[in-house]
Design a protein around this motif. Structure first.
Motif, PDB file in Angstrom:
ATOM      1  N   SER A 341     -34.340 -58.595  31.403  1.00  0.00           N
ATOM      2  CA  SER A 341     -34.273 -58.689  32.668  1.00  0.00           C
ATOM      3  C   SER A 341     -34.831 -59.821  33.413  1.00  0.00           C
ATOM      4  O   SER A 341     -34.472 -60.349  34.373  1.00  0.00           O
ATOM      5  N   ARG A 344     -33.006 -62.971  32.925  1.00  0.00           N
ATOM      6  CA  ARG A 344     -31.648 -62.763  34.009  1.00  0.00           C
ATOM      7  C   ARG A 344     -32.181 -62.689  35.463  1.00  0.00           C
ATOM      8  O   ARG A 344     -31.111 -62.862  36.565  1.00  0.00           O
ATOM      9  N   GLU A 346     -33.600 -60.451  37.004  1.00  0.00           N
ATOM     10  CA  GLU A 346     -33.282 -59.010  37.584  1.00  0.00           C
ATOM     11  C   GLU A 346     -34.276 -58.030  37.531  1.00  0.00           C
ATOM     12  O   GLU A 346     -34.071 -56.740  37.859  1.00  0.00           O
ATOM     13  N   ASP A 429     -29.367 -63.988  26.925  1.00  0.00           N
ATOM     14  CA  ASP A 429     -30.039 -63.697  28.170  1.00  0.00           C
ATOM     15  C   ASP A 429     -31.130 -64.839  28.258  1.00  0.00           C
ATOM     16  O   ASP A 429     -31.751 -64.865  29.583  1.00  0.00           O
ATOM     17  N   ILE A 497     -26.183 -49.789  35.224  1.00  0.00           N
ATOM     18  CA  ILE A 497     -26.743 -51.225  34.973  1.00  0.00           C
ATOM     19  C   ILE A 497     -26.218 -51.847  33.647  1.00  0.00           C
ATOM     20  O   ILE A 497     -25.772 -52.844  33.488  1.00  0.00           O
ATOM     21  N   VAL A 501     -24.066 -55.208  33.035  1.00  0.00           N
ATOM     22  CA  VAL A 501     -24.849 -56.387  32.609  1.00  0.00           C
ATOM     23  C   VAL A 501     -24.326 -56.805  31.127  1.00  0.00           C
ATOM     24  O   VAL A 501     -24.008 -57.924  30.743  1.00  0.00           O
ATOM     25  N   HIS A 502     -23.932 -55.805  30.323  1.00  0.00           N
ATOM     26  CA  HIS A 502     -23.586 -56.089  29.060  1.00  0.00           C
ATOM     27  C   HIS A 502     -22.130 -56.398  28.870  1.00  0.00           C
ATOM     28  O   HIS A 502     -21.602 -57.499  28.207  1.00  0.00           O
ATOM     29  N   ARG A 505     -21.840 -59.929  30.097  1.00  0.00           N
ATOM     30  CA  ARG A 505     -22.532 -60.879  29.169  1.00  0.00           C
ATOM     31  C   ARG A 505     -21.388 -61.027  27.917  1.00  0.00           C
ATOM     32  O   ARG A 505     -21.240 -62.365  27.468  1.00  0.00           O
ATOM     33  N   SER A 517     -27.811 -65.264  34.269  1.00  0.00           N
ATOM     34  CA  SER A 517     -27.823 -64.179  35.409  1.00  0.00           C
ATOM     35  C   SER A 517     -26.467 -63.650  35.494  1.00  0.00           C
ATOM     36  O   SER A 517     -25.321 -64.181  35.097  1.00  0.00           O
ATOM     37  N   THR A 518     -26.429 -62.307  35.610  1.00  0.00           N
ATOM     38  CA  THR A 518     -25.445 -61.470  35.932  1.00  0.00           C
ATOM     39  C   THR A 518     -24.547 -62.050  36.788  1.00  0.00           C
ATOM     40  O   THR A 518     -23.391 -62.125  36.829  1.00  0.00           O
ATOM     41  N   LEU A 544     -23.754 -53.403  40.931  1.00  0.00           N
ATOM     42  CA  LEU A 544     -24.975 -53.732  40.316  1.00  0.00           C
ATOM     43  C   LEU A 544     -26.085 -53.439  41.417  1.00  0.00           C
ATOM     44  O   LEU A 544     -27.193 -53.164  40.753  1.00  0.00           O
TER      45      LEU A 544
END
Length: 606
Positions: A341, A344, A346, A429, A497, A501-502, A505, A517-518, A544
């Motif tokens: 995070s 990213r 985040e 990331d 989350i 995110v994944h 990604r 970053s997402t 998100l």
């Protein structure tokens, strides 16, 4: 008939007194038998319903997606947009307040904050709710305590010391005001007082400082409200007041300190980081960064903005630590990277370390070992817990020459195990914060080439989103089974989350994007088309942000109780109806996104 209708219940708490009276005058009450469909999917509704007693099930076909109880409202879509998205069915004998559609539409037209509840898309609803809370944020600042805003401890000087000595004392203590102790008296002298004494009054530099200070000190208690301190400043025409704790002077509160409380201390912390000459000097700024997170949240700053501010300050901290610990060889050849995070941008409340070091070529092993231990150890002493997966500079796997890391990436691609896939995800990331940033570009470019055409591997990679289910907000017992936690809790990280995110990604890697970053990945995917459009991309990013906001609340509560256990759990019964509505919409969007990922990578085949 009003029949005890609670106008403090969101979204009705956003109505004015006259609007509340208008609503109450139009209320009716409806009774619904067990199994009765109150609002049918695809149909409009003549009333907005607010549950008084009983429960209402939301069903998509035979699938239970949510259960509403007392004070919950439904169905805004059927009232405002003309078509319910689900069936609303009484699961037991149920009483509801009935608010006529015409009244709802009049109130929506007049009151923007109330209207926010009825937006169909999460992004507009989230923005409007945030705007509605701005006034509350200002109020929270005024209700903060003086000790939350004051900076630095009190610095004293004897009244017989010279003006020149007072000036040096201010410089050494990095302050613009001193307390002057003159027998039984306590006075105050400022830099401006010293300047006027020398320039305007032409007093010699060896004049006792008592001649330049004033003894009519205006003080406030350290536990006073900021609001009261502001009143004191205004009443006495002061830009600075002394602060007392149990009758003892402990510092000053200045108008700039109050401004800092409103804006956060992000403008002050970088200077303290840059001024650090020893590793130990960074401990205090590290604590201030974390203290600022709660302060900004209390002021109503959005979670994503807090994450950006916190990430920027943490990066300054990491860069300065790198500069203090790295040998010339490591500074010349190294690139410090952040992952997870932090990479990213985040992260809000500090979790664990996710960092690494890339090198253009080998450096002396003794130097590298000392840097590895010093860097990770210093961060741990500042309050950054070690990474459970050991994704840290001190792990040789994550601090090595770039050629070695590329070979490791190739090995992970060939290994095709869940652990290898997660390591690839972690590295994807990565973001460079200082040093030879070209080394990270080189490694990421190599990873994109390694994964090109590897659709089976990408599918297995995408399959990690199936590690945890995204629940519907149905009966609490059903919620617990889906996320594997104790009764009544939803794990925001697992349920919301991580899937976003994944999943994003994987799609970014699939498209050859090196964005980390997402938000940037969602934007790039929406612009490219073929997977989802810009409208869904905006909704996905908003979902998100909803999860980030609720998780931040949970994290701050965990910090206050002194244990980070359960830091990502939310309890639906403890949320306001408006927040439950927002969370329900966010979970719905995640379920839609998981279907997109599952369809694209044919996850049902695995």
């Amino acid at each position: 008939m009003s029949s005890g209708f609670d106008t403090r219940n969101p979204p009705f708490d956003r109505l004015t007194q006259s609007e509340c009276e208008e609503l109450k005058a139009a209320l009716d009450i409806g009774y619904f038998a067990p199994g009765e469909v109150i609002v049918a999917r695809g149909r409009g509704a003549d009333h907005l319903h607010v549950v008084i007693k009983g429960t209402v099930e939301l069903r998509e076909g035979e699938t239970l997606s949510a259960v509403l109880g007392p004070k919950d409202s439904f169905d805004s879509r059927a009232v405002v947009h003309g078509a319910a998205g689900e069936d609303f069915r009484a699961s037991e004998e149920t009483l509801c307040h009935l608010i006529p559609r015409a009244v709802v539409m009049r109130l929506i037209a007049r009151n923007a904050a109330f209207a926010a509840f009825f937006y169909a898309d999460v992004s507009r609803k989230l923005d409007a709710f945030a705007a509605a809370h701005k006034a509350d944020a200002v109020e929270s600042v005024l209700r903060a305590r003086v000790h939350d805003a004051m900076r630095g401890a009190a610095v004293f000087i004897d009244g017989c010391a010279s003006i020149e000595q007072a000036g040096h004392r201010m410089r050494d203590a990095d302050t613009n005001a001193l307390f002057v102790r003159d027998g039984e008296r306590i006075g105050v002298v400022t830099g401006m007082n010293l300047s006027k004494a020398v320039v305007l009054r032409r007093l010699p530099l060896d004049t006792p400082v008592r001649e330049a200070c004033h003894f009519d000190v205006v003080s406030v208690p350290d536990d006073a409200f900021i609001f009261d301190a502001l009143l004191t400043m205004t009443r006495h025409n002061k830009r600075r007041v002394a602060v007392q704790e149990n009758g003892v002077h402990v510092g000053f509160l200045e108008d700039i300190d109050i401004l800092g409380l409103v804006a956060g201390n992000s403008q002050l912390i970088p200077g303290r980081i840059d001024a650090a000459h020893r590793v130990e000097d960074l401990a205090a700024p590290a604590r201030e960064i974390q203290a600022q997170v709660e302060r900004l949240h209390r002021q109503g700053v959005k979670a994503e903005a807090i994450a950006e501010i916190t990430s920027d300050l943490n990066r300054r901290l990491f860069v300065r630590l790198f500069e203090l610990l790295a040998t010339p060889a490591i500074r010349e050849k190294g690139c410090l990277i952040l992952m997870g995070s932090e990479g990213r941008e985040e992260q809000t409340v500090r979790t664990d370390q996710d960092n690494g070091l890339l090198l253009a070529s080998p450096v002396p092993e003794a130097e590298l070992d000392a840097f590895r231990a010093g860097f990770s150890g210093a961060l741990e002493s500042f309050g950054f817990p070690p990474c459970p997966g050991n994704v840290m500079v001190r792990n040789p796997l994550w601090s090595q020459p770039v050629d070695g890391l590329v070979r490791q990436l190739r090995a992970w691609v060939l290994e095709r195990s869940p652990e290898a896939a997660m390591n690839i995800a972690i590295f994807s990331d990565a973001d460079a914060v200082t040093g030879r940033t070209d080394l990270l570009v080189q490694a990421k470019t190599a990873l994109v080439k390694l994964l090109k055409g590897e659709q089976v591997l990408l599918a297995r990679f995408a399959g990690l989103i199936e590690s945890f289910e995204t629940p519907a907000m149905g009966r609490l017992q059903a919620l617990m089974r889906t996320v594997g936690v104790g009764s009544e809790a939803i794990d925001l990280k697992r349920s919301g989350i991580f899937p976003i995110v994944h999943g994003v990604r994987v799609m970014a890697i699939d498209r050859g994007s090196t964005a980390n970053s997402t938000a940037a990945r969602i934007g790039a995917l929406a612009d490219a088309g073929g997977i989802f459009d810009r409208d869904f991309g905006r909704e996905l990013l908003s979902a998100l942000r909803v999860f980030m906001e609720f998780r931040l609340r949970s994290q701050l509560e965990a910090v206050r109780r002194g244990s980070m256990e359960g830091e990502s759990l939310v309890f639906p019964s403890r949320l306001s109806p408006g927040d439950r509505d927002l969370l329900r919409d966010a979970l719905r969007i995640v379920r839609q996104f998981r279907e997109i990922v599952s369809s694209r990578y044919k996850l049902n085949a695995f």
